[in-house]
Write a protein that holds these residues in place. Structure first.
Motif, PDB file in Angstrom:
ATOM      1  N   ARG A 134      -7.500  -0.810  -8.188  1.00  0.00           N
ATOM      2  CA  ARG A 134      -5.918  -0.173  -6.837  1.00  0.00           C
ATOM      3  C   ARG A 134      -7.548   0.599  -6.171  1.00  0.00           C
ATOM      4  O   ARG A 134      -7.467   1.041  -4.902  1.00  0.00           O
ATOM      5  N   ARG A 135      -8.110   1.478  -6.905  1.00  0.00           N
ATOM      6  CA  ARG A 135      -8.626   2.221  -5.815  1.00  0.00           C
ATOM      7  C   ARG A 135      -9.586   1.855  -5.210  1.00  0.00           C
ATOM      8  O   ARG A 135      -9.376   2.649  -4.105  1.00  0.00           O
ATOM      9  N   LEU A 136     -10.104   0.878  -5.255  1.00  0.00           N
ATOM     10  CA  LEU A 136     -11.131  -0.085  -4.120  1.00  0.00           C
ATOM     11  C   LEU A 136      -9.905   0.075  -3.010  1.00  0.00           C
ATOM     12  O   LEU A 136     -10.615  -0.649  -1.740  1.00  0.00           O
ATOM     13  N   GLY A 137      -8.903  -0.934  -3.150  1.00  0.00           N
ATOM     14  CA  GLY A 137      -7.884  -0.529  -2.611  1.00  0.00           C
ATOM     15  C   GLY A 137      -7.741   0.485  -1.531  1.00  0.00           C
ATOM     16  O   GLY A 137      -7.384  -0.552  -0.499  1.00  0.00           O
ATOM     17  N   ASP A 138      -7.335   1.553  -1.988  1.00  0.00           N
ATOM     18  CA  ASP A 138      -6.989   2.513  -0.857  1.00  0.00           C
ATOM     19  C   ASP A 138      -7.753   2.851  -0.696  1.00  0.00           C
ATOM     20  O   ASP A 138      -7.870   3.625   0.743  1.00  0.00           O
TER      21      ASP A 138
ATOM     22  N   ARG B 194      -0.906   0.683   1.068  1.00  0.00           N
ATOM     23  CA  ARG B 194      -0.317   1.034  -0.599  1.00  0.00           C
ATOM     24  C   ARG B 194       0.603   0.351  -1.391  1.00  0.00           C
ATOM     25  O   ARG B 194       0.616   0.253  -2.477  1.00  0.00           O
ATOM     26  N   GLU B 195       1.974  -0.079  -0.525  1.00  0.00           N
ATOM     27  CA  GLU B 195       3.063  -1.307  -1.345  1.00  0.00           C
ATOM     28  C   GLU B 195       2.239  -2.172  -1.911  1.00  0.00           C
ATOM     29  O   GLU B 195       3.059  -2.634  -2.619  1.00  0.00           O
ATOM     30  N   MET B 196       1.206  -2.476  -1.084  1.00  0.00           N
ATOM     31  CA  MET B 196       0.378  -3.848  -1.740  1.00  0.00           C
ATOM     32  C   MET B 196      -0.283  -3.745  -2.134  1.00  0.00           C
ATOM     33  O   MET B 196      -0.688  -4.424  -3.439  1.00  0.00           O
ATOM     34  N   ILE B 197      -1.199  -2.601  -2.565  1.00  0.00           N
ATOM     35  CA  ILE B 197      -2.554  -2.192  -4.235  1.00  0.00           C
ATOM     36  C   ILE B 197      -1.218  -1.465  -5.178  1.00  0.00           C
ATOM     37  O   ILE B 197      -1.287  -1.529  -6.447  1.00  0.00           O
TER      38      ILE B 197
END
Ligand code: XMP
Length: 526
Positions: free
Chosen positions: A386-390, A396-399
Motif C-alpha cells: 500500500r505504501r508503494l501504491g501511495d 487512494r480509493e484503489m490502494i
C-alpha cells in the motif's frame, strides 16, 4: 547520487509460532529495516545469518518447562550479532543460557506496567510515568503463562512488574536482550521506540528500507533483468496487481501489457475505473476483456458455492490464456505474489500447514504457461505494498480499499447467479459504500459489503403489498480476517442506508444487518 542499498542491513527473525511474528516483521520494516522470517528450526535461517545485523526471537505457544519444545539453535547462541528475545524467545534464551523459567501462578494477559530499575539502551529516555521512587514506568502488553525466575550469569534485571520480577533482562556487554512483553503490538505505547533502539542503537542498522528506495531498487532490477523483453500481467483492480502494473509501467513502459478480465461480477463502475486509472490516466497498455456473458452462461444453474468458485476460477484462467496467447512476443508473466504468500507456502512445504490461512484466490495461473515469473512484490507485506501504491500515486480509493474476493459478487449472491441479481446487488452495495465514506466510517471497518438474498419478503409500497428481494449488509472489524467481530455501526447510519436502498432500488423490500461474529460465521455469506 548512488541509490541506497535497501538490503545492506537485514534482521533475522526466528518464528516460534506466535500469532504476532508477522507483526514483528512489519514493525521492523516500518521502522526502515529489511528483515525475513524463518521457522526457528529452518536451515535457511542459518544460511541467512551471516548477512544479518541482528536476530529477533519471536514469542510462541510452547512452554520451555515442557520437554521437546522449540529451542534457540546453537548457531544463534554463538552468533556475534545482537539478539532480542520476545516472550517465549526470551524464556528459551534464558533457560538455555543457565537461567530458570517456571510456570507462573498468575497468568499475565493484557496491560501491565514495567518499572525500569537499570539503565539500558533499549529504553533510553522512554517514560510513560514515574513511581514514588522516581523510577520510569512503561505501559506494555503482556501475554504469558511462564516467567523467568532466575537469570543466567552476566545478565541483569532491567525491568520488573508486580508479578514478574524479570520482565526485561539483558547481557549488555554481549548485546543479548529479553523482553517478557510484546513491543510489536500497538498496546505497548513505546514499542516502536524500543524496537528502533534495538535496530539502530544496538544493531547499527540504517533506515533505508523505505517505499521510495524500494521502488527505485525494483525498477533497476526489472530493467536489468528484462532488457527489451515483454511482460504480461493479469490486472484485477485489486491492490497487489495495481501496484505491480504501476511499478512495471514505470520500469519498462510499453514492454508491459496488462490483461484485465472483466467478469461482470465486479462492483459498480469498477471496470471503467480500472481502465480510467491505468489506460487513460497513466498510459498503461491494458486489454479489457468483456467476459460478463461467458461468466453468466458458465454459472447458469449452479447453486453450490464451491462449484461456483471453481467454475469462475477455471474460466478466468481459460480467458487469460486465450488473451495471453495473442501476445506473441511476451516471455514473462508478472504476478502480485506478496511476502505472506511466500511464508505460507514455505510453511506448507515444511509441514507447518496448520498455521496456514486457506486462501482461495481466483487468478491462480497455470504452471504450464511457458513464461518466466516476475514477482516484484515477493518481499513485501500488504501494508508495504500500500505504501508503494501511495508513493506511485495510485488513487487512494484503489490502494486503501477493503479486500474483495476473487470470485467477486458471485459469493455475495446466494445460490444461482443472474444478471438481474448482480445489478441489484451492485446498486445496493454502492449506496452502502457511499454512506460509509460520507460518514467517515469506511476506514473504521475492515471490510463491508452488501449481500443479495434471493428470497421474496413482503413489503407495503403505495397501496399494495409487494413481494421483493432482501439485501443483507455486512461490516466487520478484524486484524487478520481469521476472526472478526461485526461492526457496531450507529443505528441512525444503518437506518439511512436501509431507507436509501429500499427507496432507490427497484426490487428490494427489506434490508437486514448481519450481527454474526467469525467464528462461527464466516465474513462472506458463501
Ligand atoms: P471468510 O468468508 O472465509 O473470508 O471469512 C475471509 C476473507 O477472505 C475473503 N474471501 C475470498 N477471497 N476468494 C478470495 O480471493 C474467495 O473465494 C474468498 N472467499 C472469502 C473474504 O472476502 C475475506 O476478506
Amino acid at each position: 547520487m548512488t541509490a541506497a542499498n535497501i538490503h545492506a542491513h537485514k534482521i533475522l527473525i526466528l518464528d516460534y509460532g506466535s500469532q504476532y511474528t508477522q507483526l514483528i516483521a512489519r514493525r521492523v520494516r516500518e521502522i526502515g529495516v529489511y528483515c525475513e522470517i524463518f521457522p526457528w528450526d529452518s536451515e535457511q535461517a542459518e544460511a541467512f545469518l551471516p548477512a544479518a545485523q541482528g536476530i529477533i526471537l519471536s514469542g510462541g505457544p510452547d512452554s520451555t518447562t515442557d520437554q521437546h519444545t522449540p529451542t534457540v539453535p546453537e548457531y544463534v547462541l554463538k552468533a556475534a550479532c545482537p539478539i532480542l528475545g520476545i516472550c517465549y524467545g526470551m524464556q528459551a534464551l534464558v533457560s538455555q543460557l543457565g537461567g530458570q523459567v517456571r510456570p507462573s501462578a498468575q497468568r499475565e494477559f493484557g496491560f501491565a506496567q514495567i518499572t525500569l530499575n537499570q539503565e539500558c539502551v533499549l529504553f533510553a529516555g522512554l517514560c510513560d510515568g514515574r513511581n514514588a521512587h522516581g523510577q520510569s514506568l512503561l505501559d506494555v502488553w503482556m501475554s504469558h503463562g511462564d516467567k523467568v525466575t532466575a537469570i543466567p550469569a552476566g545478565f541483569e534485571c532491567i525491568a520488573s512488574t508486580p508479578s514478574a520480577e524479570f520482565a526485561v533482562v539483558a547481557h549488555q556487554a554481549k548485546k543479548i536482550y529479553g523482553l517478557q512483553f510484546h513491543p510489536e503490538v500497538t498496546h505497548t505505547s513505546k514499542g516502536r521506540e524500543i524496537l528502533s533502539a534495538f535496530l539502530f542503537d544496538v544493531c547499527s542498522c540504517t533506515g533505508d528500507w523505505t517505499a521510495g528506495n524500494i521502488i527505485e531498487d525494483q525498477i533497476k532490477q526489472v530493467q536489468t533483468q528484462l532488457q527489451d523483453e515483454h511482460v504480461i500481467l493479469g490486472l484485477s483492480g485489486g491492490v497487489d496487481s495495481s501496484v505491480v502494473a504501476a511499478l512495471l509501467h514505470k520500469a519498462i513502459g510499453d514492454q508491459l501489457t496488462c490483461i484485465f478480465v472483466d467478469t461482470g461480477l465486479l462492483r459498480l463502475h469498477e471496470g471503467d475505473q480500472v481502465m480510467q486509472t491505468f489506460s487513460q490516466h497513466m498510459g498503461v497498455k491494458v486489454i479489457r476483456v468483456n467476459a460478463e456473458q461467458r461468466f453468466l452462461s458458465a454459472l447458469q444453474g449452479l447453486h453450490d458455492p464451491e462449484e461456483k468458485r471453481k467454475t469462475i476460477g477455471n474460466l478466468f484462467v481459460a480467458i487469460f490464456e486465450e488473451e495471453a496467447a495473442k501476445i506473441k512476443d511476451a516471455t514473462w508473466l508478472a504476478q502480485g505474489t506478496i511476502y505472506p504468500d511466500v511464508i505460507e507456502s514455505a510453511a506448507a512445504t515444511t509441514g507447518k500447514a496448520d498455521l496456514i490461512k486457506s486462501h482461495h484466490n481466483v487468478g491462480g495461473l497455470p504452471d504450464d504457461m511457458k513464461l518466466s515469473l516476475l514477482e516484484p512484490l515477493r518481499e513485501l507485506f500488504k501494508d508495504e505494498v500500500r505504501r508503494l501504491g501511495d508513493a506511485l500515486e495510485l488513487p487512494r480509493e484503489m490502494i486503501h480499499r477493503h479486500p474483495f474476493p476473487g470470485p467477486g459478487l458471485a459469493v455475495r449472491i446466494l445460490g444461482e447467479i443472474r444478471k438481474e441479481y448482480c445489478d441489484i446487488l451492485r446498486a445496493a452495495d454502492d449506496i452502502f459504500m457511499q454512506e460509509l465514506h460520507r460518514h467517515d466510517l469506511y476506514d473504521r471497518v475492515s471490510q463491508a459489503f452488501a449481500v443479495f438474498l434471493p428470497v421474496k419478503s413482503v413489503g407495503v409500497m403505495g397501496d399494495g403489498r409487494k413481494y421483493q428481494y432482501v439485501i443483507a449488509l455486512r461490516a466487520v472489524e478484524t486484524i487478520d480476517f481469521m476472526t472478526a467481530r461485526w461492526a457496531h455501526l450507529p443505528y441512525e447510519f444503518l437506518d439511512l442506508v436501509s431507507r436509501r436502498i429500499i427507496n432507490e432500488i427497484d426490487g428490494i423490500s427489506r434490508v437486514a444487518y448481519d450481527i454474526s461474529g467469525k467464528p462461527p460465521a464466516t465474513i462472506e455469506w458463501e
